[in-house]
Design an enzyme around this catalytic site. Structure first.
Site, PDB file in Angstrom:
ATOM      1  N   HIS A   1       0.827  -1.221   0.000  1.00 38.93           N
ATOM      2  CA  HIS A   1       0.000   0.000   0.000  1.00 38.93           C
ATOM      3  C   HIS A   1       0.854   1.261   0.000  1.00 38.93           C
ATOM      4  O   HIS A   1       1.582   1.524   0.955  1.00 38.93           O
ATOM      5  CB  HIS A   1      -0.920  -0.008   1.223  1.00 38.93           C
ATOM      6  CG  HIS A   1      -2.008   1.015   1.169  1.00 38.93           C
ATOM      7  ND1 HIS A   1      -2.988   1.003   0.208  1.00 38.93           N
ATOM      8  CD2 HIS A   1      -2.273   2.100   1.937  1.00 38.93           C
ATOM      9  CE1 HIS A   1      -3.816   2.016   0.400  1.00 38.93           C
ATOM     10  NE2 HIS A   1      -3.400   2.700   1.448  1.00 38.93           N
TER      11      HIS A   1
ATOM     12  N   HIS B   1       0.748   5.599  -1.258  1.00 37.83           N
ATOM     13  CA  HIS B   1       0.307   6.814  -1.952  1.00 37.83           C
ATOM     14  C   HIS B   1       1.584   7.625  -2.127  1.00 37.83           C
ATOM     15  O   HIS B   1       1.995   8.362  -1.223  1.00 37.83           O
ATOM     16  CB  HIS B   1      -0.702   7.604  -1.123  1.00 37.83           C
ATOM     17  CG  HIS B   1      -1.874   6.795  -0.655  1.00 37.83           C
ATOM     18  ND1 HIS B   1      -2.836   6.318  -1.512  1.00 37.83           N
ATOM     19  CD2 HIS B   1      -2.246   6.377   0.583  1.00 37.83           C
ATOM     20  CE1 HIS B   1      -3.742   5.651  -0.821  1.00 37.83           C
ATOM     21  NE2 HIS B   1      -3.410   5.663   0.448  1.00 37.83           N
TER      22      HIS B   1
ATOM     23  N   GLN C   1       2.434  11.336  -1.038  1.00 35.93           N
ATOM     24  CA  GLN C   1       2.402  11.727   0.372  1.00 35.93           C
ATOM     25  C   GLN C   1       3.787  11.758   1.012  1.00 35.93           C
ATOM     26  O   GLN C   1       3.983  12.353   2.073  1.00 35.93           O
ATOM     27  CB  GLN C   1       1.436  10.827   1.164  1.00 35.93           C
ATOM     28  CG  GLN C   1      -0.018  11.111   0.766  1.00 35.93           C
ATOM     29  CD  GLN C   1      -1.038  10.203   1.430  1.00 35.93           C
ATOM     30  OE1 GLN C   1      -0.734   9.500   2.392  1.00 35.93           O
ATOM     31  NE2 GLN C   1      -2.254  10.213   0.899  1.00 35.93           N
TER      32      GLN C   1
ATOM     33  N   ARG D   1      -5.959  14.933   6.912  1.00 40.13           N
ATOM     34  CA  ARG D   1      -6.426  14.816   5.539  1.00 40.13           C
ATOM     35  C   ARG D   1      -6.591  16.194   4.882  1.00 40.13           C
ATOM     36  O   ARG D   1      -6.282  16.367   3.702  1.00 40.13           O
ATOM     37  CB  ARG D   1      -7.751  14.036   5.485  1.00 40.13           C
ATOM     38  CG  ARG D   1      -8.124  13.657   4.067  1.00 40.13           C
ATOM     39  CD  ARG D   1      -9.347  12.764   4.018  1.00 40.13           C
ATOM     40  NE  ARG D   1     -10.585  13.530   4.105  1.00 40.13           N
ATOM     41  CZ  ARG D   1     -11.751  13.099   3.635  1.00 40.13           C
ATOM     42  NH1 ARG D   1     -11.846  11.895   3.086  1.00 40.13           N
ATOM     43  NH2 ARG D   1     -12.832  13.826   3.737  1.00 40.13           N
TER      44      ARG D   1
ATOM     45  N   HIS E   1     -11.560   3.497  -3.789  1.00 39.51           N
ATOM     46  CA  HIS E   1     -10.868   4.230  -2.725  1.00 39.51           C
ATOM     47  C   HIS E   1     -11.334   3.767  -1.355  1.00 39.51           C
ATOM     48  O   HIS E   1     -10.548   3.491  -0.464  1.00 39.51           O
ATOM     49  CB  HIS E   1     -11.051   5.745  -2.855  1.00 39.51           C
ATOM     50  CG  HIS E   1     -10.364   6.473  -1.744  1.00 39.51           C
ATOM     51  ND1 HIS E   1     -10.962   6.726  -0.525  1.00 39.51           N
ATOM     52  CD2 HIS E   1      -9.093   6.912  -1.632  1.00 39.51           C
ATOM     53  CE1 HIS E   1     -10.085   7.320   0.271  1.00 39.51           C
ATOM     54  NE2 HIS E   1      -8.950   7.449  -0.371  1.00 39.51           N
TER      55      HIS E   1
ATOM     56  N   ARG F   1     -16.770   4.990   1.108  1.00 38.96           N
ATOM     57  CA  ARG F   1     -17.234   6.390   1.081  1.00 38.96           C
ATOM     58  C   ARG F   1     -17.241   6.939  -0.347  1.00 38.96           C
ATOM     59  O   ARG F   1     -17.909   7.913  -0.638  1.00 38.96           O
ATOM     60  CB  ARG F   1     -16.302   7.267   1.931  1.00 38.96           C
ATOM     61  CG  ARG F   1     -16.341   6.966   3.410  1.00 38.96           C
ATOM     62  CD  ARG F   1     -15.280   7.761   4.158  1.00 38.96           C
ATOM     63  NE  ARG F   1     -14.055   7.005   4.325  1.00 38.96           N
ATOM     64  CZ  ARG F   1     -12.835   7.459   4.036  1.00 38.96           C
ATOM     65  NH1 ARG F   1     -12.663   8.680   3.551  1.00 38.96           N
ATOM     66  NH2 ARG F   1     -11.782   6.711   4.246  1.00 38.96           N
TER      67      ARG F   1
ATOM     68  N   GLU G   1     -11.095   2.219   8.616  1.00 39.22           N
ATOM     69  CA  GLU G   1      -9.852   2.697   9.214  1.00 39.22           C
ATOM     70  C   GLU G   1     -10.121   3.560  10.446  1.00 39.22           C
ATOM     71  O   GLU G   1      -9.342   3.528  11.387  1.00 39.22           O
ATOM     72  CB  GLU G   1      -9.070   3.496   8.156  1.00 39.22           C
ATOM     73  CG  GLU G   1      -7.743   4.041   8.667  1.00 39.22           C
ATOM     74  CD  GLU G   1      -6.999   4.829   7.603  1.00 39.22           C
ATOM     75  OE1 GLU G   1      -7.575   5.081   6.534  1.00 39.22           O
ATOM     76  OE2 GLU G   1      -5.838   5.192   7.858  1.00 39.22           O
TER      77      GLU G   1
ATOM     78  N   HIS H   1      -6.196  -1.639   5.857  1.00 43.60           N
ATOM     79  CA  HIS H   1      -6.418  -1.270   7.269  1.00 43.60           C
ATOM     80  C   HIS H   1      -7.351  -2.260   7.983  1.00 43.60           C
ATOM     81  O   HIS H   1      -6.928  -2.972   8.850  1.00 43.60           O
ATOM     82  CB  HIS H   1      -6.915   0.177   7.455  1.00 43.60           C
ATOM     83  CG  HIS H   1      -6.085   1.195   6.752  1.00 43.60           C
ATOM     84  ND1 HIS H   1      -4.740   1.330   6.988  1.00 43.60           N
ATOM     85  CD2 HIS H   1      -6.396   2.119   5.789  1.00 43.60           C
ATOM     86  CE1 HIS H   1      -4.251   2.302   6.206  1.00 43.60           C
ATOM     87  NE2 HIS H   1      -5.227   2.794   5.473  1.00 43.60           N
TER      88      HIS H   1
ATOM     89  N   ASP I   1       2.088   3.024   3.015  1.00 42.01           N
ATOM     90  CA  ASP I   1       0.964   3.948   2.968  1.00 42.01           C
ATOM     91  C   ASP I   1       1.376   5.419   2.817  1.00 42.01           C
ATOM     92  O   ASP I   1       1.709   5.866   1.736  1.00 42.01           O
ATOM     93  CB  ASP I   1       0.101   3.693   4.222  1.00 42.01           C
ATOM     94  CG  ASP I   1      -1.243   4.383   4.171  1.00 42.01           C
ATOM     95  OD1 ASP I   1      -1.453   5.224   3.292  1.00 42.01           O
ATOM     96  OD2 ASP I   1      -2.120   4.092   5.010  1.00 42.01           O
TER      97      ASP I   1
HETATM   98  C1  NGQ Z   1      -5.782   8.386   1.419  1.00 38.75           C
HETATM   99  N1  NGQ Z   1      -4.974   7.649   3.520  1.00 38.75           N
HETATM  100  O1  NGQ Z   1      -6.581   8.169   0.533  1.00 38.75           O
HETATM  101  O2  NGQ Z   1      -4.661   8.844   1.172  1.00 38.75           O
HETATM  102  C2  NGQ Z   1      -6.151   8.060   2.833  1.00 38.75           C
HETATM  103  C3  NGQ Z   1      -6.764   9.244   3.525  1.00 38.75           C
HETATM  104  C4  NGQ Z   1      -9.222   9.121   3.066  1.00 38.75           C
HETATM  105  C5  NGQ Z   1      -5.022   6.849   4.582  1.00 38.75           C
HETATM  106  N2  NGQ Z   1      -6.119   6.368   4.929  1.00 38.75           N
HETATM  107  C6  NGQ Z   1      -7.925   9.846   2.849  1.00 38.75           C
HETATM  108  N3  NGQ Z   1      -3.938   6.544   5.239  1.00 38.75           N
HETATM  109  O3  NGQ Z   1      -9.230   7.982   3.535  1.00 38.75           O
HETATM  110  O4  NGQ Z   1     -10.247   9.706   2.743  1.00 38.75           O
HETATM  111 ZN    ZN Z   2      -4.147   4.492   1.935  1.00 34.67          ZN
END
Ligand code: NGQ
Ligand code: ZN
Length: 454
Positions: free
Chosen positions: A58, A60, A63, A84, A208, A211, A237, A271, A322
């Protein structure tokens, strides 16, 4: 070129072996493994214990630009959600050149930390105004190019992101660079399938989170092909996500997923932090991977996945870096175990039916789970697998006079990244003597990109 590698000790699928000869073909796949062998003339000698390289399930990539810069108590209510907001500010500015430079340096650091493949959970698709680039796969191409240049193998997971909350809520302005209709998403997949059809690459589906997509959208994407692409999703998460899901559907996120979707071993649930016992049992039964990201989950204040009961029931897991506050196989595995020790106030919590050795269990479990989650033939020193290897420092005093899983115990519980000496992906050395050939130049380009972006 075919290669012959000779290892004083190597971790094979059925245990540690000595004097191991590993032969590869021109494509970098392992063709033969012989234990108790003589080193043939011309063999390359590995100067320390040899392990299969670890998949990072995992990432991104972008980041990494803000890692370590959000550790300031600006608000007494600081949480995942305020983090976020900061992350979305970075998202709003990044250009394709910057994303590529950030990913490139990140992937070099991953290789140096012992990761030989990465699953890139990629959702930053569009320009700053939320419009697709002239080539809608522009950002995906940048990530693929970054990986290729460094030598890391990649499973690209272009993310389907359509909504800003359960029940198909409109996305927020901060999410404008992520958004696709199902048709746009499937076109992107189709285009990328051609680019990913080569060694060291794999394409997967990705939602994603619950949600961000509706059930109809999940079904349409899943019905678009009958191949066995991996499928990843963020799930459960944060407590707020669980509460919002309950309010919307009267089901918890993992419960809702299993009630509505046929989850099998192609799936990787990222997660799965807030899993109740029936949800833990459902994940185990489905043979899906739990994608645990211990340093990020700690950093964001997520909570602890019930790993002890999951592992006791035979659940499969892997690790991811992550948000990239750490790029270390050591730290992810160590904190996976330490989280459970702190929670249960006991020692040696995670182990398997075949080994009571915690480090031995963790490393093998994350290899198997990671390889499954990335959908690639790797994670084992065995014929038919890609030659992805990590060589530990055979001269390190902590590794002197230990053998078998104690090597992993030393590295994972008393060592650091520095013990990673050499790394090979697909039969090519990418890290030698702790260094990657492009690290200085890639580091400068990263610094310039970050300076311009933040
Ligand atoms: C993300 N990251 O998509 O980068 C997510 C946060 C979300 C982590 N969960 C944003 N570590 O979940 O909406
Ligand atoms: Zn993530």
């Amino acid at each position: 070129m075919p290669k012959a590698l000779f290892a004083p000790q190597a971790l094979l699928p059925d245990g540690w072996a000595e004097q191991v000869l590993i032969e590869t073909d021109a494509r970098g796949m392992i063709t033969r493994v012989t234990r108790g062998a003589e080193a043939p003339a011309g063999a390359e000698h590995c100067h320390g214990p040899v392990l299969p390289g670890m998949p990072n399930l995992h990432s991104h990539a972008f980041q990494r630009a803000m890692a370590g810069l959000a550790e300031v108590a600006l608000n007494p209510e600081d949480s995942f959600w305020t983090w976020r907001d900061l992350m979305y500010r970075l998202v709003g500015r990044l250009t394709p050149d910057q994303v590529q430079a950030i990913a490139r340096y990140l992937y070099i650091d991953m290789l140096k930390g012992g990761y030989t493949a990465v699953a890139e959970f990629h959702y930053l698709h569009h320009d700053q105004n939320g419009r697709p680039y002239a080539d809608p796969s522009e950002m995906s191409q940048r990530v693929l190019a970054a990986a290729e240049g460094t030598g890391i193998a990649i499973t690209l997971l272009p993310v389907m992101y359509a909504h800003g909350g359960f029940g198909g809520k409109d996305p927020s302005d901060g999410q404008r660079r992520f958004i696709h209709t199902t048709d746009q998403y499937l076109k992107l997949q189709e285009k990328l399938a051609a680019f990913c059809a080569k060694p060291g690459r794999r394409l997967g589906f990705c939602f994603h989170s619950l949600r961000a997509v509706t059930l109809d959208e999940i079904k349409a994407v899943m019905a678009s092909t009958d191949d066995d692409r991996p499928v990843h999703v963020h799930i459960a998460e944060q407590q707020k996500e669980v509460e919002d899901c309950l309010a919307w559907s009267r089901r918890r996120p993992i419960q809702w997923l299993y009630d509505n979707v046929d989850v099998d071993d192609r799936w990787c649930l990222i997660h799965a932090t807030h899993a109740e016992p029936d949800e833990v049992a459902a994940i185990v039964k489905s043979r899906a991977i739990a994608g645990i990201c211990p340093t990020t989950e700690a950093n964001l204040g997520d909570g602890l996945f019930p790993a002890v009961s999951f592992v006791d029931q035979g659940g499969r897991l892997g690790i991811g870096s992550d948000s990239h506050v750490s790029l270390s196989v050591v730290e992810e595995l160590r904190w996976l175990e330490y989280g459970q020790r702190l929670k249960h106030e006991r020692r040696n919590r995670l182990h398997g039916p075949n080994t009571k050795h915690v480090a031995g269990y963790l490393y093998r479990a994350a290899l198997d789970g990671g390889a499954q989650a990335l959908g690639q033939k790797m994670g084992a020193i065995a014929p038919g697998h890609r030659t992805d290897l990590v060589v530990l420092d055979g001269q390190h005093p902590l590794l002197a006079h230990v053998g078998g899983d104690d090597i992993l115990g030393r590295w994972l519980f008393a060592g650091l990244n520095r013990m990673v000496k050499d790394v090979m992906v697909g039969g090519q050395w990418v890290v030698q003597d702790g260094r990657h050939a492009d690290e200085i130049e890639a580091g400068r380009a990263f610094a310039a990109a970050v300076k311009a972006a933040i």
